[in-house]
Design an enzyme around this catalytic site. Structure first.
Site, PDB file in Angstrom:
ATOM      1  N   GLU A  12      -8.789  27.749  10.210  1.00 45.46           N
ATOM      2  CA  GLU A  12      -8.402  27.884  11.628  1.00 45.46           C
ATOM      3  C   GLU A  12      -9.489  28.693  12.326  1.00 45.46           C
ATOM      4  O   GLU A  12      -9.288  29.838  12.715  1.00 45.46           O
ATOM      5  CB  GLU A  12      -7.052  28.575  11.797  1.00 45.46           C
ATOM      6  CG  GLU A  12      -6.541  28.508  13.239  1.00 45.46           C
ATOM      7  CD  GLU A  12      -5.319  29.385  13.495  1.00 45.46           C
ATOM      8  OE1 GLU A  12      -5.326  30.108  14.500  1.00 45.46           O
ATOM      9  OE2 GLU A  12      -4.377  29.332  12.692  1.00 45.46           O
ATOM     10  N   PHE A  31      -6.780  36.508  28.252  1.00 47.29           N
ATOM     11  CA  PHE A  31      -7.166  37.230  27.041  1.00 47.29           C
ATOM     12  C   PHE A  31      -8.083  38.406  27.322  1.00 47.29           C
ATOM     13  O   PHE A  31      -8.351  39.210  26.428  1.00 47.29           O
ATOM     14  CB  PHE A  31      -7.806  36.278  26.018  1.00 47.29           C
ATOM     15  CG  PHE A  31      -9.044  35.557  26.481  1.00 47.29           C
ATOM     16  CD1 PHE A  31     -10.281  36.153  26.420  1.00 47.29           C
ATOM     17  CD2 PHE A  31      -8.965  34.252  26.950  1.00 47.29           C
ATOM     18  CE1 PHE A  31     -11.419  35.485  26.829  1.00 47.29           C
ATOM     19  CE2 PHE A  31     -10.100  33.569  27.356  1.00 47.29           C
ATOM     20  CZ  PHE A  31     -11.328  34.194  27.301  1.00 47.29           C
ATOM     21  N   HIS A 180      -1.350  24.722  16.603  1.00 47.10           N
ATOM     22  CA  HIS A 180      -1.962  25.990  16.981  1.00 47.10           C
ATOM     23  C   HIS A 180      -1.327  26.494  18.274  1.00 47.10           C
ATOM     24  O   HIS A 180      -0.988  25.705  19.157  1.00 47.10           O
ATOM     25  CB  HIS A 180      -3.471  25.789  17.172  1.00 47.10           C
ATOM     26  CG  HIS A 180      -4.233  27.043  17.403  1.00 47.10           C
ATOM     27  ND1 HIS A 180      -4.309  27.660  18.630  1.00 47.10           N
ATOM     28  CD2 HIS A 180      -4.967  27.800  16.549  1.00 47.10           C
ATOM     29  CE1 HIS A 180      -5.050  28.741  18.526  1.00 47.10           C
ATOM     30  NE2 HIS A 180      -5.456  28.860  17.277  1.00 47.10           N
ATOM     31  N   ASP A 306      -9.118  32.897  11.447  1.00 50.80           N
ATOM     32  CA  ASP A 306      -8.910  32.886  12.904  1.00 50.80           C
ATOM     33  C   ASP A 306     -10.126  33.476  13.620  1.00 50.80           C
ATOM     34  O   ASP A 306      -9.992  34.176  14.622  1.00 50.80           O
ATOM     35  CB  ASP A 306      -7.641  33.635  13.306  1.00 50.80           C
ATOM     36  CG  ASP A 306      -7.051  33.124  14.633  1.00 50.80           C
ATOM     37  OD1 ASP A 306      -7.675  32.240  15.254  1.00 50.80           O
ATOM     38  OD2 ASP A 306      -5.989  33.619  15.045  1.00 50.80           O
TER      39      ASP A 306
END
Length: 347
Positions: A12, A31, A180, A306
């Protein structure tokens, strides 16, 4: 290019094609609050996403990561409400990613992006990406944002009957789908909405697994895996918390009144041991991983990082401390990924 020594396989791991900077700018404030969208190209995360063969590969070499499966960062095509634009966004990203992987296929593979505005478009692009571009799976970033379609909030979920042709194609291709998470759409962040008044829970800490776990529960309970039993789905972050709720979910899902009316033949645990795999992406908990192994079996658990949202160094430093039996640790680190994705690597 020469193969790396055997190490971990991370699946991922996000990238961004240069054309994607424009749509990334639209969600920059989510973010990184206060970020000037016009300067997103210079943001550290953006640079890490754009990089494949430079610092990313150097960090892999330095920390024992053998191979990465790369995917377009969230939300990708799922964040584009216009079907034609979403279709082009996915195709362009796939062409770019395939070109990147071709430069070093011993170390990198790719997930296909697809627009999920309709099952037929998704199936066509998945077919092209897998059979012509050599992708090893499909990455879906939760629901598809759709203007004038989907539910009352403009979201399309893939447990709906209209997506059966897509799942049929996935089964025929024999590649997994990775589910996801994603940030909410803009209108869900307005004052008075669920997240608009609680922006502190946005993102990976809470909101990601709350939203995506609902979608995964919906897929499991929809009957999709009964119709297409060979379909394989992967969920990161230790299964978005679902393994920790399996007993209770099944306790109630198997009540007679539920069994008589539910769309699926089996309960959630059945699908988590036949159709769902989980990864360690962004959830470096030894106790959590051991719990998942106990709940759904070691063959259903895979390593992941990640990157670049979590660092290669932190993930690998943690992995070195995980005290699993050697055969289990090898299976989670690389063997299960090689088997599930049919990767061109030696076990």
């Amino acid at each position: 290019m020469a193969k790396a020594p055997k190490g971990t396989i991370a699946i991922e791991e996000a990238v961004l094609n240069p054309d994607g900077i424009a749509w990334m700018a639209e969600s920059a404030a989510l973010f990184n609050p206060g970020q000037d969208p016009s300067k997103i190209a210079n943001h550290g995360h953006t640079q890490d996403l754009l990089d494949v063969h430079g610092s990313r590969l150097a960090k892999m070499d330095a920390n024992g990561v053998e191979y990465m499966l790369l995917s377009l960062t969230s939300p990708g095509a799922q964040g584009e409400p216009d079907p034609a634009k979403a279709r082009k966004l996915a195709a362009d990203a796939n062409d770019w990613l395939a070109a990147q992987v071709s430069q070093n296929p011993a170390r990198f593979g790719g997930f296909a992006s697809v627009s999920m505005h309709n099952a037929e478009d998704a199936a066509v692009e998945a077919q092209r990406a897998v059979t012509e571009l050599g992708m090893f799976g499909v990455m879906l970033n939760d629901y598809q944002l759709a203007s004038g379609g989907g539910d009352v909030e403009g979201k399309k979920y893939y447990d709906a009957a209209e997506y059966r042709p897509f799942w049929q194609t996935i089964e025929e291709l024999g590649v997994p789908v990775y589910m996801h998470p994603r940030y909410p759409q803009a209108k869900d962040l307005e004052p008075g909405t669920r997240y608009g008044n609680r922006k502190q829970i946005l993102g990976a800490a809470v909101q990601f697994h709350l939203d995506l776990s609902m979608h995964i529960y919906a897929l499991c309970s929809s009957g999709i895996f009964d119709l297409y039993p060979k379909v394989q789905v992967v969920a990161g972050h230790l299964g978005e918390g679902i393994p920790f709720n399996l007993w209770r979910a099944d306790h109630w899902y198997n009540k007679p009144v539920k069994k008589a009316t539910r769309p699926s033949k089996h309960d959630y645990r059945y699908y988590f041991t036949h159709n769902i795999s989980i990864t360690t992406s962004g959830d470096f908990s030894t106790a959590g991983l051991k719990f998942c192994i106990n709940e759904i079996g070691v063959d259903r658990c895979l390593y992941s990082i990640d990157y670049p949202y979590d660092t290669i160094e932190e993930a690998q430093d943690w992995w070195k401390t995980v005290d699993l039996p050697e055969d289990q640790k090898t299976a989670v680190a690389r063997g299960n990924a090689i088997r599930l994705f049919k990767l061109p690597l030696d076990e």
